[in-house]
Scaffold this motif. Structure first.
Motif, PDB file in Angstrom:
ATOM      1  N   HIS A   1      26.672  36.387  40.723  1.00  0.00           N
ATOM      2  CA  HIS A   1      26.599  37.029  39.167  1.00  0.00           C
ATOM      3  C   HIS A   1      27.562  38.191  38.946  1.00  0.00           C
ATOM      4  CE1 HIS A   1      22.150  35.265  38.524  1.00  0.00           C
ATOM      5  NE2 HIS A   1      23.347  34.642  38.220  1.00  0.00           N
TER       6      HIS A   1
ATOM      7  N   ASP B   1      38.494  34.605  39.076  1.00  0.00           N
ATOM      8  CA  ASP B   1      38.725  33.286  39.223  1.00  0.00           C
ATOM      9  C   ASP B   1      39.984  33.023  40.160  1.00  0.00           C
ATOM     10  OD1 ASP B   1      36.654  33.202  37.502  1.00  0.00           O
ATOM     11  OD2 ASP B   1      37.740  32.498  35.790  1.00  0.00           O
TER      12      ASP B   1
ATOM     13  N   ARG C   1      36.418  50.928  38.740  1.00  0.00           N
ATOM     14  CA  ARG C   1      36.360  49.567  38.963  1.00  0.00           C
ATOM     15  C   ARG C   1      35.223  49.198  40.293  1.00  0.00           C
ATOM     16  NH1 ARG C   1      41.430  48.430  41.999  1.00  0.00           N
ATOM     17  NH2 ARG C   1      41.474  50.687  42.544  1.00  0.00           N
TER      18      ARG C   1
ATOM     19  N   TYR D   1      31.396  44.462  38.449  1.00  0.00           N
ATOM     20  CA  TYR D   1      31.963  43.369  37.618  1.00  0.00           C
ATOM     21  C   TYR D   1      31.117  42.226  37.238  1.00  0.00           C
ATOM     22  CZ  TYR D   1      36.459  45.501  37.785  1.00  0.00           C
ATOM     23  OH  TYR D   1      37.479  46.519  37.478  1.00  0.00           O
ATOM     24  N   ARG D   2      30.893  41.740  35.897  1.00  0.00           N
ATOM     25  CA  ARG D   2      30.168  40.630  35.980  1.00  0.00           C
ATOM     26  C   ARG D   2      31.404  39.219  36.191  1.00  0.00           C
ATOM     27  NH1 ARG D   2      26.445  40.348  31.363  1.00  0.00           N
ATOM     28  NH2 ARG D   2      26.953  38.415  31.011  1.00  0.00           N
ATOM     29  N   THR D   3      30.851  38.538  36.863  1.00  0.00           N
ATOM     30  CA  THR D   3      32.004  37.380  37.411  1.00  0.00           C
ATOM     31  C   THR D   3      32.396  36.453  36.207  1.00  0.00           C
ATOM     32  OG1 THR D   3      30.226  35.941  38.102  1.00  0.00           O
ATOM     33  CG2 THR D   3      30.957  37.638  39.859  1.00  0.00           C
ATOM     34  N   ASP D   4      31.659  36.237  35.023  1.00  0.00           N
ATOM     35  CA  ASP D   4      32.083  35.787  34.104  1.00  0.00           C
ATOM     36  C   ASP D   4      33.005  36.182  33.198  1.00  0.00           C
ATOM     37  OD1 ASP D   4      30.808  37.481  32.724  1.00  0.00           O
ATOM     38  OD2 ASP D   4      28.886  36.152  32.011  1.00  0.00           O
ATOM     39  N   ASP D   5      33.769  37.526  33.641  1.00  0.00           N
ATOM     40  CA  ASP D   5      34.738  37.913  32.781  1.00  0.00           C
ATOM     41  C   ASP D   5      36.012  37.310  33.281  1.00  0.00           C
ATOM     42  OD1 ASP D   5      35.316  39.273  35.095  1.00  0.00           O
ATOM     43  OD2 ASP D   5      35.039  41.293  34.228  1.00  0.00           O
ATOM     44  N   GLY D   6      35.881  36.356  34.306  1.00  0.00           N
ATOM     45  CA  GLY D   6      37.155  35.688  34.766  1.00  0.00           C
ATOM     46  C   GLY D   6      38.034  36.683  35.600  1.00  0.00           C
ATOM     47  N   ARG D   7      37.686  37.986  36.068  1.00  0.00           N
ATOM     48  CA  ARG D   7      38.531  38.777  37.114  1.00  0.00           C
ATOM     49  C   ARG D   7      38.921  38.201  38.301  1.00  0.00           C
ATOM     50  NH1 ARG D   7      37.377  43.214  40.441  1.00  0.00           N
ATOM     51  NH2 ARG D   7      39.187  44.573  40.352  1.00  0.00           N
TER      52      ARG D   7
ATOM     53  N   GLY E   1      30.870  31.787  35.354  1.00  0.00           N
ATOM     54  CA  GLY E   1      31.167  32.941  36.442  1.00  0.00           C
ATOM     55  C   GLY E   1      31.262  31.948  37.603  1.00  0.00           C
TER      56      GLY E   1
ATOM     57  N   THR F   1      26.810  51.512  38.786  1.00  0.00           N
ATOM     58  CA  THR F   1      27.032  51.546  37.264  1.00  0.00           C
ATOM     59  C   THR F   1      26.788  52.980  36.682  1.00  0.00           C
ATOM     60  OG1 THR F   1      24.703  50.897  36.612  1.00  0.00           O
ATOM     61  CG2 THR F   1      26.125  49.152  37.376  1.00  0.00           C
TER      62      THR F   1
END
Ligand code: HEC
Ligand code: HEC
Ligand code: HEC
Ligand code: HEC
Ligand code: HEC
Ligand code: HEC
Ligand code: HEC
Length: 392
Positions: free
Chosen positions: A139, A97, A86, A89-95, A122, A213
């Motif tokens: 991002h 939100d 963990r 993360y990309r922020t457009d995966d909704g995690r 995102g 990463t």
């Protein structure tokens, strides 16, 4: 954006900037403005090494942690629950939100208020008091959230290479409380983008990504071939060949799976490529330097437990590299007692408390940032001040 927008002032103007600034804005709207600014990578940091896997290997040699599941189910299942799984993360995966959308944070130093928004593209943040029409995208999120999550945005630098903007506000602790990102306190604004965060040079950006990463390739502002988090192959090296060989039953050659054969010293140094080694420090290697507490390998390498145990103390003496870190002091005290019990007599035991309480006295939690504490791995006898007495 109109011609009076503050974004057109003060940002190291180049011809490229003007073209890059206006066209996308007209087409796509205000979030893009920030991505087309050309930012001066002001911060120069000494470049230290990336993890070996990122440095030397080819992206196509990586297969990803899921490819190990069919044969190493227990390691894969345990690892999936650990902090290592963990870190990015990309922020457009909704995690993020639900934790972030609609939230506000008042900057205690600058008096302005950040407003957060989640959307399909995102996260983004606005500073309506300064830039009424413009949103700044966020991002990526770095960190598991156990201690903190910081956000990073990629924008083009003046030389065209991507620089990172590390957002001024991070989320702290399991409750994701917003607060100033460590090292951003007292930070002056010298170009517009710094209202949103610190400029991280292309080199430092690559180092953040290298440690958080498993592998990636950076093409302009995009990350491709991304294996996020610290996966199996961060420690064991790229494993395509191993997987192919095992699938075809070619037993005997598990080349490249390095971690398994490390000596204690080698292991501490390898974990230290991310957790930091003494040769990567920017501050002095002294017993009362609180900054060192973050860097477990630095502490372990100084301690008599490592130096006087002939290669028997490594990170895996106390940590299973595949499991979430244990928060149970007893788990660790069992390890201490394997070398410090009163019997046999040749071991050195504690005259103050020979059975329990070792961690609280010899590896206490130390506050490294307001609200963020970590265990000091420089195991030693501490003075009456509780913390940083000199080593004897
Ligand atoms: C098709 C089954 C298979 C897959 C998929 C597989 N492995 Fe293995 N792996 C094995 C077997 C079988 C061994 C034991 C080989 C031996 O002892 O010679 C092994 C051994 C290992 C070892 C110990 C090496 C040693 O020297 O003892 C590591 C580490 C390892 N695998 C990591 C991985 C990783 C990481 C992945 C995913 C990227 C992976 N494996 C995918 C079958 C597999
Ligand atoms: C590729 C970089 C990298 C390598 C190599 C690496 N780590 Fe980590 N490790 C991280 C990062 C990043 C985190 C932070 C996760 C977070 O935000 O909580 C972390 C977190 C941890 C934690 C806390 C985990 C948890 O579940 O909360 C432990 C313990 C740890 N690492 C031990 C090790 C050991 C032992 C090794 C070597 C065998 C090692 N690490 C190698 C990057 C790395
Ligand atoms: C040399 C490897 C390395 C580099 C470079 C690196 N990190 Fe980390 N990061 C780690 C490790 C290891 C941890 C977990 C232990 C710790 O806190 O030091 C971590 C933890 C974190 C955390 C969780 C909070 C915390 O302190 O545990 C955040 C957020 C974070 N890093 C963000 C960043 C950002 C942003 C950058 C680039 C400006 C960056 N990191 C560069 C290795 C690295
Ligand atoms: C933080 C570094 C790190 C990560 C991430 C990691 N390993 Fe390991 N792994 C090690 C080390 C170190 C050893 C040697 C264990 C020891 O010395 O006790 C090891 C040993 C192994 C072994 C040999 C058997 C055992 O459990 O000791 C296998 C198989 C293995 N790892 C598979 C994996 C797989 C699959 C993943 C991903 C799900 C993974 N590892 C992730 C560091 C790591
Ligand atoms: C692999 C064996 C090993 C383990 C595990 C270990 N130690 Fe040690 N430790 C040693 C050795 C060897 C010395 C040096 C003893 C001597 O002076 O001869 C030492 C020294 C110490 C000292 C004295 C330090 C100094 O500067 O003089 C303290 C305190 C200590 N250990 C506490 C601990 C605690 C607490 C743990 C568990 C968190 C622990 N040790 C785990 C081997 C170990
Ligand atoms: C003698 C035992 C011991 C050894 C050896 C050891 N650790 Fe730890 N480690 C601990 C203890 C105790 C904690 C605190 C666990 C807790 O939060 O309750 C810890 C916590 C951590 C954490 C999490 C920090 C946090 O607060 O989230 C990281 C990261 C870590 N260790 C990395 C390492 C690395 C890397 C090595 C090898 C260089 C290492 N440790 C060697 C005992 C040890
Ligand atoms: C209440 C705090 C406290 C606790 C609990 C504690 N220690 Fe100590 N320890 C000390 C102090 C203080 C000294 C220095 C004593 C002296 O110099 O007379 C010390 C000394 C030591 C030494 C050096 C002994 C020597 O003769 O050089 C070792 C090793 C050690 N402790 C290990 C441990 C272990 C292992 C545990 C858990 C079983 C433990 N300690 C629990 C406070 C504590």
């Amino acid at each position: 954006m109109n011609s009076k927008s503050p974004l057109q002032r003060n940002v190291f103007p180049t011809r490229k900037l003007v073209v890059g600034c206006l066209l996308p804005v007209l087409l796509l709207g205000s979030v893009v403005v920030w991505l087309s600014l050309h930012v001066q990578p002001a911060v120069r940091m000494p470049v230290s090494r990336l993890p070996a896997s990122t440095r030397e290997a080819r992206h196509e040699d990586y297969v990803g942690s899921q490819a190990c599941a069919s044969c190493h189910a227990s390691q894969v299942n345990q690892h999936a629950r650990s902090g290592h799984a963990r870190t990015f993360y990309r922020t457009d995966d909704g995690r993020f939100d639900s934790q972030v959308d609609g939230r506000q944070f008042k900057d205690p130093e600058r008096g302005v208020t950040f407003h957060y928004h989640a959307g399909p593209g995102g996260l983004s943040v606005t500073l309506p008091e300064r830039f009424p029409d413009d949103a700044f995208p966020l991002h990526f999120g770095l960190g598991s959230g156990h201690h903190a999550i910081s956000f990073m945005t990629l924008v083009p630098g003046t030389d065209g290479r991507a620089v990172g903007i590390e957002h001024r506000v991070s989320l702290f602790g399991e409750d994701h409380e917003p607060g100033l990102t460590p090292s951003h306190r007292g930070q002056a604004v010298t170009q517009e983008v710094e209202h949103f965060g610190r400029v991280r040079s292309p080199e430092l950006l690559d180092r953040c990504l290298g440690c958080h990463t498993t592998t990636y390739r950076r093409e302009g502002l995009k990350l491709t071939e991304l294996q996020p988090h610290v996966g199996c192959e961060s420690c064991h090296g790229p494993a395509r060949r191993h997987v192919e060989q095992m699938q075809h039953g070619t037993i005997g050659d598990t080349l490249g799976l390095t971690a398994i054969s490390w000596t204690a010293t080698e292991q501490i140094r390898r974990c230290g490529e991310c957790h930091r080694r003494p040769d990567m420090l920017e501050s002095p290697l002294e017993p009362d330097n609180l900054k060192l507490v973050r860097y477990a390998p630095v502490g372990i390498l100084q301690t008599a437990c490592y130096r006087k145990s002939e290669g028997r103390l490594s990170c895996t003496t106390c940590h299973d590299p595949h499991r979430p870190v244990s928060r149970d002091a007893q788990h660790y005290e069992t390890r201490c007692l394997s070398c410090h019990s009163a019997e046999p007599a040749q071991q050195v035991s504690c005259k103050v408390s020979s059975q329990k309480g070792c961690i609280a006295c010899h590896m206490p939690q130390v506050e490294v940032h307001p609200g963020m504490s970590m265990s000091d791995h420089w195991i030693r006898v501490r003075g009456a001040d509780g913390l940083m007495s000199k080593e004897r």
